[in-house]
Design an enzyme around this catalytic site. Structure first.
Site, PDB file in Angstrom:
ATOM      1  N   THR A 279     -56.197 -25.268 -24.586  1.00 30.48           N
ATOM      2  CA  THR A 279     -55.385 -25.112 -23.368  1.00 30.48           C
ATOM      3  C   THR A 279     -55.657 -23.754 -22.741  1.00 30.48           C
ATOM      4  O   THR A 279     -55.695 -22.741 -23.436  1.00 30.48           O
ATOM      5  CB  THR A 279     -53.887 -25.250 -23.738  1.00 30.48           C
ATOM      6  OG1 THR A 279     -53.719 -26.519 -24.371  1.00 30.48           O
ATOM      7  CG2 THR A 279     -53.003 -25.161 -22.509  1.00 30.48           C
TER       8      THR A 279
ATOM      9  N   CYS B 193     -62.543   1.346 -29.321  1.00 27.81           N
ATOM     10  CA  CYS B 193     -62.339   0.045 -29.972  1.00 27.81           C
ATOM     11  C   CYS B 193     -62.426   0.180 -31.482  1.00 27.81           C
ATOM     12  O   CYS B 193     -61.935  -0.648 -32.213  1.00 27.81           O
ATOM     13  CB  CYS B 193     -63.387  -0.951 -29.504  1.00 27.81           C
ATOM     14  SG  CYS B 193     -63.432  -1.124 -27.737  1.00 27.81           S
TER      15      CYS B 193
HETATM   16  N1  PLP Z   1     -68.194  -5.155 -24.578  1.00 24.80           N
HETATM   17  C1  PLP Z   1     -67.927  -3.903 -24.184  1.00 24.80           C
HETATM   18  C2  PLP Z   1     -69.027  -3.079 -23.579  1.00 24.80           C
HETATM   19  C3  PLP Z   1     -66.642  -3.357 -24.320  1.00 24.80           C
HETATM   20  O1  PLP Z   1     -66.396  -2.099 -23.932  1.00 24.80           O
HETATM   21  C4  PLP Z   1     -65.627  -4.163 -24.906  1.00 24.80           C
HETATM   22  C5  PLP Z   1     -64.285  -3.633 -25.131  1.00 24.80           C
HETATM   23  O2  PLP Z   1     -64.015  -2.466 -24.990  1.00 24.80           O
HETATM   24  C6  PLP Z   1     -65.964  -5.482 -25.278  1.00 24.80           C
HETATM   25  C7  PLP Z   1     -67.242  -5.940 -25.115  1.00 24.80           C
HETATM   26  C8  PLP Z   1     -64.932  -6.395 -25.892  1.00 24.80           C
HETATM   27  O3  PLP Z   1     -64.082  -6.921 -24.892  1.00 24.80           O
HETATM   28  P1  PLP Z   1     -62.647  -7.481 -25.292  1.00 24.80           P
HETATM   29  O4  PLP Z   1     -61.798  -6.292 -25.629  1.00 24.80           O
HETATM   30  O5  PLP Z   1     -62.153  -8.179 -24.039  1.00 24.80           O
HETATM   31  O6  PLP Z   1     -62.816  -8.423 -26.413  1.00 24.80           O
END
Ligand code: PLP
Length: 362
Positions: free
Chosen positions: A212, A300
């Site tokens: 969904t 991240c």
């Molecule tokens: N690719 C890049 C270059 C990113 O900077 C990020 C997240 O910071 C991602 C992929 C992952 O994206 P998402 O957080 O939407 O999973």
């Protein structure tokens, strides 16, 4: 028996409205990147879009070959997906980058073989902001009949992204990087690109990504990409001016400091500098006490104390990589914020260096 008109969760009117809203958002995403709406598939973010692109093309081309080319500075959404495929028997070439984090297109030419099924190089790097020569790389891939994917998560809203101009066959988007909601993204798939289904399930996304739809997320993505593209030129000029003043100020006032990433070919909102003899985590703590939000390595993965794979790939020794700091400018930042950072950061580095055992004997 009287039938009550329902406007509950299964109301046909609501379902129709939701469908229309999703299709409107699809049109907005398509318009933003020069695609057709039927080439846009919604996902749960950039990570899923990258996973689908890479695993989907690999699965669909298994008979043709087993070799993938990417760069050593990709986001983990790409790198870890490639590592997962290596465990299944695929071979992956991780291209090196120069000291500024750029992939030289000639390296792609050298790496391609008749077993190559896929080239994936990001449009712009999330840590050091370096913008890649993706057009030239896509052209080389196409000369060999190989599809090209680009992770454009950092590029959308920062500079114009057009799938035809780049020559992208697949392109990953994430809403929260341009002011949209977290957990929403999209994968652009050029017509006739051979790619497997990502999620088996219902007929959503034309049967290629079952489940969904996240209607609020998708609607937010559509609205955010519209606003991001509309404000792009103005924000890019404004952010780049603040970025350059901040970089210049830091390099001029703090000795033993170097810029990470490309001096010109870089995202307008990205500042990343390495301070020798100090440790990034300590800088973050002291900046936090002054109300300044920054990151060291990649936000991240900032839970990890490993030196950033991007900085080490650019040739920075680990001790320099550990002393690196990234500041990201947004539309809410002002010239006063730049002045404030320039007034605080030199003192922070001086204090940390005075305490640093790394400084001894230098
Ligand atoms: N690719 C890049 C270059 C990113 O900077 C990020 C997240 O910071 C991602 C992929 C992952 O994206 P998402 O957080 O939407 O999973």
């Amino acid at each position: 028996m009287r039938r009550r008109r329902r406007r509950g969760p299964r109301s046909p009117a609501l379902a129709r409205e939701a469908k229309e809203a999703v299709e409107e958002a699809r049109g907005r995403v398509a318009a933003a990147i020069g695609a057709s709406p039927e080439e846009v598939f919604f996902t749960a973010g950039g990570t899923e879009a990258d996973n689908w692109a890479i695993k989907g093309v690999a699965a669909a081309n298994k008979k043709k070959g087993d070799h993938i080319i990417t760069s050593s500075i990709e986001h983990h959404a790409v790198l870890h997906t490639c590592r997962a495929l290596e465990k299944q028997g695929y071979r992956v070439t991780y291209l090196p980058v120069d000291e500024f984090g750029r992939v030289e297109p000639e390296r792609v030419e050298e790496a391609i073989t008749d077993r190559t099924i896929f080239v994936s190089v990001m449009a712009a790097n999330n840590e050091i902001g370096t913008v890649q020569p993706v057009r030239a790389i896509a052209a080389i891939a196409h000369d060999h009949g190989v599809p090209f994917h680009t992770d454009a998560v950092q590029a959308i809203g920062a500079f114009p992204v057009d799938v035809n101009e780049i020559g992208a066959d697949l392109l990953a988007i994430s809403a929260h990087k341009f002011g949209g909601p977290k957990g929403a993204g999209a994968l652009y798939v050029r017509r006739k690109t051979r790619i497997g289904t990502f999620m088996d399930g219902g007929a959503q996304e034309r049967g290629r990504r079952g489940g969904t739809e996240n209607v609020p997320g998708i609607v937010g993505l559509g609205k955010a990409i519209d606003l991001a593209v509309a404000g792009m030129a103005r924000n890019a000029v404004r952010n780049a001016a603040m970025r350059d003043r901040l970089i210049r100020g830091l390099l001029e006032t703090i000795p033993d400091t170097r810029l990470n990433g490309h001096p010109v070919e870089r995202l307008p909102n990205n500042v990343n500098v390495a301070f020798r003899y100090v440790e990034g985590e300590s800088i973050l703590l002291m900046l936090d006490a002054h109300g300044i939000a920054a990151s060291t390595g990649s936000a991240c993965t900032s839970a990890s104390l490993e030196p950033s794979h991007v900085l080490t790939a650019c040739g920075l020794p680990p001790e320099h990589a550990h002393g690196s700091l990234r500041l990201t400018l947004g539309h809410r930042n002002t010239e006063e914020d730049v002045d404030y950072v320039l007034s605080v950061l030199p003192g922070v580095i001086k204090r940390l260096r005075a305490m640093s055992p790394l400084r001894e004997g230098t």
